[in-house]
Write an enzyme that holds these catalytic residues in place. Sequence first.
Site, short mmCIF file in Angstrom:
data_model
loop_
_atom_site.label_atom_id
_atom_site.label_comp_id
_atom_site.label_asym_id
_atom_site.label_seq_id
_atom_site.Cartn_x
_atom_site.Cartn_y
_atom_site.Cartn_z
N GLN A 117 0.74 -1.33 -0.04
CA GLN A 117 -0.01 0.05 0.09
C GLN A 117 0.85 1.28 0.02
O GLN A 117 1.67 1.62 0.79
CB GLN A 117 -0.95 -0.06 1.24
CG GLN A 117 -2.09 1.09 0.72
CD GLN A 117 -2.87 1.34 2.11
OE1 GLN A 117 -2.22 1.72 3.41
NE2 GLN A 117 -4.11 1.36 1.80
N TYR A 185 -6.26 11.10 3.66
CA TYR A 185 -4.94 11.40 3.40
C TYR A 185 -4.89 11.99 2.18
O TYR A 185 -5.85 12.51 1.35
CB TYR A 185 -4.17 9.90 3.50
CG TYR A 185 -4.08 9.48 4.87
CD1 TYR A 185 -3.57 10.27 5.84
CD2 TYR A 185 -4.71 8.23 5.08
CE1 TYR A 185 -3.24 9.61 7.11
CE2 TYR A 185 -4.64 7.79 6.64
CZ TYR A 185 -4.06 8.47 7.41
OH TYR A 185 -3.83 8.05 8.73
N ARG A 233 -7.64 2.15 -3.27
CA ARG A 233 -8.46 2.18 -2.05
C ARG A 233 -9.28 3.69 -1.70
O ARG A 233 -8.45 4.59 -1.77
CB ARG A 233 -7.76 1.77 -0.71
CG ARG A 233 -8.51 1.43 0.35
CD ARG A 233 -7.74 1.11 1.81
NE ARG A 233 -8.45 0.00 2.29
CZ ARG A 233 -8.43 -0.23 3.45
NH1 ARG A 233 -7.84 0.44 4.59
NH2 ARG A 233 -9.18 -1.13 4.16
N GLY A 342 -9.02 -6.84 9.09
CA GLY A 342 -8.32 -6.24 9.64
C GLY A 342 -8.19 -6.63 10.99
O GLY A 342 -7.18 -7.54 11.31
N ARG A 343 -8.61 -6.13 12.22
CA ARG A 343 -8.35 -6.17 13.41
C ARG A 343 -8.62 -7.55 13.83
O ARG A 343 -7.71 -8.20 14.55
CB ARG A 343 -9.24 -5.46 14.37
CG ARG A 343 -8.95 -3.88 14.08
CD ARG A 343 -10.01 -3.00 14.61
NE ARG A 343 -11.15 -3.17 13.84
CZ ARG A 343 -12.38 -2.58 14.15
NH1 ARG A 343 -12.58 -1.79 15.42
NH2 ARG A 343 -13.27 -2.51 13.34
C1 LIG Z 1 -4.25 -0.33 13.96
C2 LIG Z 1 -4.80 -0.05 12.52
C3 LIG Z 1 -3.95 0.50 11.25
C4 LIG Z 1 -4.66 0.87 10.33
N1 LIG Z 1 -3.71 1.20 9.08
C5 LIG Z 1 -4.20 1.40 7.89
C6 LIG Z 1 -3.29 1.90 6.79
O1 LIG Z 1 -1.96 1.93 6.96
N2 LIG Z 1 -3.75 1.96 5.67
C7 LIG Z 1 -5.36 2.06 5.41
O2 LIG Z 1 -5.67 2.18 4.36
N3 LIG Z 1 -6.14 1.47 6.49
C8 LIG Z 1 -5.82 1.53 7.83
N4 LIG Z 1 -6.38 1.07 8.71
C9 LIG Z 1 -7.70 0.73 8.11
C10 LIG Z 1 -7.91 -0.80 8.00
O3 LIG Z 1 -6.96 -1.22 6.87
C11 LIG Z 1 -9.51 -1.30 7.92
O4 LIG Z 1 -10.01 -0.67 7.15
C12 LIG Z 1 -10.04 -1.29 9.32
O5 LIG Z 1 -9.49 -1.64 10.45
C13 LIG Z 1 -11.56 -1.81 9.27
O6 LIG Z 1 -11.60 -3.02 9.13
P1 LIG Z 1 -11.52 -4.24 10.14
O7 LIG Z 1 -13.23 -3.65 10.76
O8 LIG Z 1 -11.69 -5.66 9.70
O9 LIG Z 1 -10.80 -3.79 11.49
C14 LIG Z 1 -5.90 0.70 10.07
C15 LIG Z 1 -6.66 0.08 11.03
C16 LIG Z 1 -6.17 -0.41 12.13
C17 LIG Z 1 -6.82 -1.02 13.06
#
Ligand SMILES: Cc1cc2nc3c(=O)[nH]c(=O)nc-3n(C[C@H](O)[C@H](O)[C@H](O)COP(=O)(O)O)c2cc1C
Length: 375
Positions: A117, A185, A233, A342-343
């Site tokens: 990314q 961003y 994205r 993600g999480r």
């Molecule tokens: C700790 C953390 C760091 C993240 N960093 C990014 C990132 O670098 N780039 C991005 O597009 N989204 C980032 N996100 C968003 C995640 O890609 C994702 O969209 C978000 O966690 C929702 O998915 P989930 O509900 O499955 O966690 C981040 C989320 C978390 C929790």
Amino acid sequence: MTQASVSSHEHALNSAPYAPLFEPISIGSLRLRNRIAMAPMTRRLTNGTVPGQAHATYYARFAQGGTGLVITEGTHIDDGHSVDADDTPALFGPEHIARWKLVTDAVHHAGGAIACQLWHTGRHGRDPIAPSAVPVKNADGTTKPVPREMTRDDMDQVRDAFAHAGTCAQHAGFDAIELHGAHGYLLESFLSPATNTRTDDYGGTLANRMRYPLEVVRTVRTAVGPSYPIIYRFSQWKIEDYAAASFANPDELGVFVCALRDAGVDILHVSTRDATAPGYPEAHPTRTLAGWSKKLSTLPTIAVGRVSVSQSMGETGAIATTDPAPAAALIRDGETDVIAVGRALIANPDWCERVRAGKWHDLKAFDKAMLKTLD
Ligand SMILES: Cc1cc2nc3c(=O)[nH]c(=O)nc-3n(C[C@H](O)[C@H](O)[C@H](O)COP(=O)(O)O)c2cc1C
């Protein structure tokens, strides 16, 4: 019925709702063994800007656990204004390429594909530049430094830095790149009239506000060649405003996603806070934002948001584990091709294997403390 046949029968019953997640898919040159992607997640655990062996081990763990496509944390391009912290990775020099190669080799060895990314933080940077001098307002009422309005030279430099990072990703062995056009961003901030108040060709109408992100896509496409997969994205929330919606209605969304397609994007990564929620309930009661994006552009999509966790991004309180069957149904129903997790993946690098076995009840709940290390 023997004991063995009972348990295999139970297994089939338990795992049937999840079967759509485990169908392989090819999108151009990108071959995925299943429909599960790791969402990009910034970890702020890089020593400087170069990833280490710990990153290879970390990312490989998700591939070992069955994830089809690993998407890296946001990775800076070669622009000093991009950076918001010292401990986030970058991709532009020979050392970055060599170290990221360790990561891509490790993921490939474990049977996964990996995309990098590419990120410019824009108004969230430490020395920020942005389409306009509109600072980020934090939730606590404070503001970040006022960004400098980008000149044409800034725009050229950043656009070319995205393209250079794309070719570095190819050298580093990545199977695809993802352009981070989401969450407030740099690229996203061009789209929003609240953060883009320019009066030149890059501000005002939607066509003008889209112009710079599209220029970046076209330049990256030229640099990486016609067949290297580009994921874009975009989102319906921002770091500083979880209720933000970049596109007010399906018509606006359609203009953007078709323009991305025509500029050379292969896959749309549609970031919402709940992948199963309707994108425009007034227009259709169930169609998700990914579903709209797919239908309007005909491009394959990745849907993300609250898969197998109880809380959306920005919601407070303890996060419980939930059944991923509704996410699998999105694939079955043609709303998306891939889902990103993600999480729940941070908490369970073996998420895919557990879900495949119908054992989501055994998944560990995500806790912020898990972000302290890469272990
Ligand atoms: C700790 C953390 C760091 C993240 N960093 C990014 C990132 O670098 N780039 C991005 O597009 N989204 C980032 N996100 C968003 C995640 O890609 C994702 O969209 C978000 O966690 C929702 O998915 P989930 O509900 O499955 O966690 C981040 C989320 C978390 C929790």
